[in-house]
Enzyme design. Structure first.
Site, PDB file in Angstrom:
ATOM      1  N   LYS A  78     125.697  11.191 151.738  1.00 61.12           N
ATOM      2  CA  LYS A  78     127.015  11.445 151.214  1.00 61.12           C
ATOM      3  C   LYS A  78     126.940  12.018 149.810  1.00 61.12           C
ATOM      4  O   LYS A  78     127.906  12.554 149.284  1.00 61.12           O
ATOM      5  CB  LYS A  78     127.812  10.122 151.152  1.00 61.12           C
ATOM      6  CG  LYS A  78     127.923   9.380 152.456  1.00 61.12           C
ATOM      7  CD  LYS A  78     128.544   7.985 152.177  1.00 61.12           C
ATOM      8  CE  LYS A  78     128.503   7.147 153.443  1.00 61.12           C
ATOM      9  NZ  LYS A  78     128.840   5.739 153.155  1.00 61.12           N
TER      10      LYS A  78
ATOM     11  N   ASP B 135     122.123  15.941 146.367  1.00 60.61           N
ATOM     12  CA  ASP B 135     122.463  15.417 145.038  1.00 60.61           C
ATOM     13  C   ASP B 135     121.231  15.352 144.143  1.00 60.61           C
ATOM     14  O   ASP B 135     121.285  15.746 142.985  1.00 60.61           O
ATOM     15  CB  ASP B 135     123.147  14.035 145.151  1.00 60.61           C
ATOM     16  CG  ASP B 135     122.358  13.003 145.954  1.00 60.61           C
ATOM     17  OD1 ASP B 135     121.292  13.339 146.525  1.00 60.61           O
ATOM     18  OD2 ASP B 135     122.812  11.849 146.026  1.00 60.61           O
TER      19      ASP B 135
ATOM     20  N   ASP C  80     114.109  13.492 144.585  1.00 60.53           N
ATOM     21  CA  ASP C  80     113.411  12.335 144.031  1.00 60.53           C
ATOM     22  C   ASP C  80     111.978  12.377 144.572  1.00 60.53           C
ATOM     23  O   ASP C  80     111.170  13.169 144.088  1.00 60.53           O
ATOM     24  CB  ASP C  80     114.209  11.095 144.458  1.00 60.53           C
ATOM     25  CG  ASP C  80     113.777   9.822 143.780  1.00 60.53           C
ATOM     26  OD1 ASP C  80     113.469   9.845 142.587  1.00 60.53           O
ATOM     27  OD2 ASP C  80     113.775   8.769 144.448  1.00 60.53           O
TER      28      ASP C  80
ATOM     29  N   LYS D 270     114.231  14.893 139.666  1.00 61.40           N
ATOM     30  CA  LYS D 270     113.401  13.908 138.947  1.00 61.40           C
ATOM     31  C   LYS D 270     111.944  14.214 139.276  1.00 61.40           C
ATOM     32  O   LYS D 270     111.366  13.591 140.173  1.00 61.40           O
ATOM     33  CB  LYS D 270     113.706  12.503 139.478  1.00 61.40           C
ATOM     34  CG  LYS D 270     114.824  11.759 138.845  1.00 61.40           C
ATOM     35  CD  LYS D 270     114.754  10.303 139.333  1.00 61.40           C
ATOM     36  CE  LYS D 270     116.090   9.661 139.410  1.00 61.40           C
ATOM     37  NZ  LYS D 270     116.057   8.336 140.070  1.00 61.40           N
TER      38      LYS D 270
ATOM     39  N   VAL E 169     120.257   6.757 138.332  1.00 63.01           N
ATOM     40  CA  VAL E 169     121.548   7.213 137.811  1.00 63.01           C
ATOM     41  C   VAL E 169     122.641   7.135 138.876  1.00 63.01           C
ATOM     42  O   VAL E 169     122.350   7.157 140.075  1.00 63.01           O
ATOM     43  CB  VAL E 169     121.456   8.670 137.270  1.00 63.01           C
ATOM     44  CG1 VAL E 169     120.556   8.741 136.050  1.00 63.01           C
ATOM     45  CG2 VAL E 169     120.980   9.632 138.356  1.00 63.01           C
TER      46      VAL E 169
HETATM   47  P1  IMP Z   1     114.035  11.445 148.226  1.00 62.20           P
HETATM   48  O1  IMP Z   1     113.887  11.580 149.716  1.00 62.20           O
HETATM   49  O2  IMP Z   1     113.168  10.350 147.660  1.00 62.20           O
HETATM   50  O3  IMP Z   1     113.903  12.741 147.450  1.00 62.20           O
HETATM   51  O4  IMP Z   1     115.438  10.781 148.030  1.00 62.20           O
HETATM   52  C1  IMP Z   1     116.548  11.396 147.704  1.00 62.20           C
HETATM   53  C2  IMP Z   1     117.708  10.456 147.970  1.00 62.20           C
HETATM   54  O5  IMP Z   1     117.527   9.166 147.327  1.00 62.20           O
HETATM   55  C3  IMP Z   1     118.904  11.069 147.328  1.00 62.20           C
HETATM   56  O6  IMP Z   1     119.585  11.900 148.224  1.00 62.20           O
HETATM   57  C4  IMP Z   1     119.704   9.858 146.892  1.00 62.20           C
HETATM   58  O7  IMP Z   1     120.549   9.462 147.939  1.00 62.20           O
HETATM   59  C5  IMP Z   1     118.692   8.770 146.638  1.00 62.20           C
HETATM   60  N1  IMP Z   1     118.392   8.640 145.190  1.00 62.20           N
HETATM   61  C6  IMP Z   1     117.244   8.978 144.561  1.00 62.20           C
HETATM   62  N2  IMP Z   1     117.319   8.736 143.230  1.00 62.20           N
HETATM   63  C7  IMP Z   1     118.565   8.247 143.012  1.00 62.20           C
HETATM   64  C8  IMP Z   1     119.271   7.817 141.817  1.00 62.20           C
HETATM   65  O8  IMP Z   1     118.782   7.839 140.676  1.00 62.20           O
HETATM   66  N3  IMP Z   1     120.547   7.372 142.018  1.00 62.20           N
HETATM   67  C9  IMP Z   1     121.146   7.340 143.232  1.00 62.20           C
HETATM   68  N4  IMP Z   1     120.532   7.745 144.359  1.00 62.20           N
HETATM   69  C10 IMP Z   1     119.257   8.182 144.255  1.00 62.20           C
HETATM   70 MG    MG Z   2     121.357  11.120 149.344  1.00 64.54          MG
END
Ligand code: IMP
Ligand code: MG
Length: 189
Positions: free
Chosen positions: A42, A99, A102, A130, A152
């Site tokens: 979302k 959004d 990460d 990040k 955040v």
């Molecule tokens: P990734 O698969 O680890 O890149 O995760 C990305 C997802 O983790 C994003 O779409 C967010 O939903 C969640 N996420 C990662 N860091 C944050 C944060 O600092 N705040 C809120 N949601 C986060």
């Molecule tokens: Mg997400």
């Protein structure tokens, strides 16, 4: 809600100028092209709404969702869903919007799915990046803001399902981080 915020990292004006910059980049890349914007639910809804209103290009909008189930210390499996029609993807230029980048696992998995479904070209656009947290080799093509390794909330990003509606991006007070009830599928630091 505002009382739970420890520090504002990006205010509304700064966010607007970052979106304008990233929209100009995207426009320059796709000039004369037609594309499908695929937004990840979302967290990306606020960003994608502001972004596409600054893209004067013929585009379609589609949504997917991704949920990771983190068990213990393992990274967990990622489940994907949504309604991606064949005509939205096959043979088309796709801009994948999220959004935050990460670990990179979410975008890497969705990107692979779009490739498997015959997208002509897939580029990625994120509101936040990040880089310190990356676990897979993936860099976004378009980034509005790079941030340090802080958890955040705001402008679409949640903590345990809350704070997506904040118009700015900030960190939470430690008492808030310690208190919320866990909610399946919603973000935790
Ligand atoms: P990734 O698969 O680890 O890149 O995760 C990305 C997802 O983790 C994003 O779409 C967010 O939903 C969640 N996420 C990662 N860091 C944050 C944060 O600092 N705040 C809120 N949601 C986060
Ligand atoms: Mg997400």
């Amino acid at each position: 809600m505002h009382d739970d915020i420890e520090r504002i990292l990006l205010g509304e004006h700064e966010i607007r100028s970052g979106i304008e910059r990233v929209a100009a980049e995207v426009n320059a890349h796709y000039a004369g092209d037609e594309l499908t914007v695929v937004a990840v639910l979302k967290g990306s809804v606020i960003f994608v709404a502001d972004l596409i209103r600054r893209l004067p290009l013929p585009l379609r909008l589609a949504f997917v969702w991704a949920e990771s189930y983190r068990g213990g210390s393992s990274a967990g499996r990622l489940e994907l869903g949504g309604r991606l029609s064949e005509e939205d993807v096959r043979g088309r230029s796709v801009l994948l919007v999220d959004d935050i980048l990460d670990s990179g696992r979410t975008l890497a998995a969705i990107r692979a799915e779009l490739d498997a479904r015959g997208a002509k070209d897939v580029r990625t656009c994120v509101f936040l990046d990040k880089p310190a947290r990356r676990a897979v080799a993936l860099e976004a093509d378009h980034v509005a803001f790079e941030i340090e390794d802080h958890f955040v909330v705001g402008y679409g990003l949640d903590f345990a399902g809350r704070y997506r509606n904040l118009p700015y991006v900030g960190t939470l007070k430690p008492r808030v981080l310690a208190s919320a009830e866990p909610l399946v599928g919603e973000a935790r630091p």
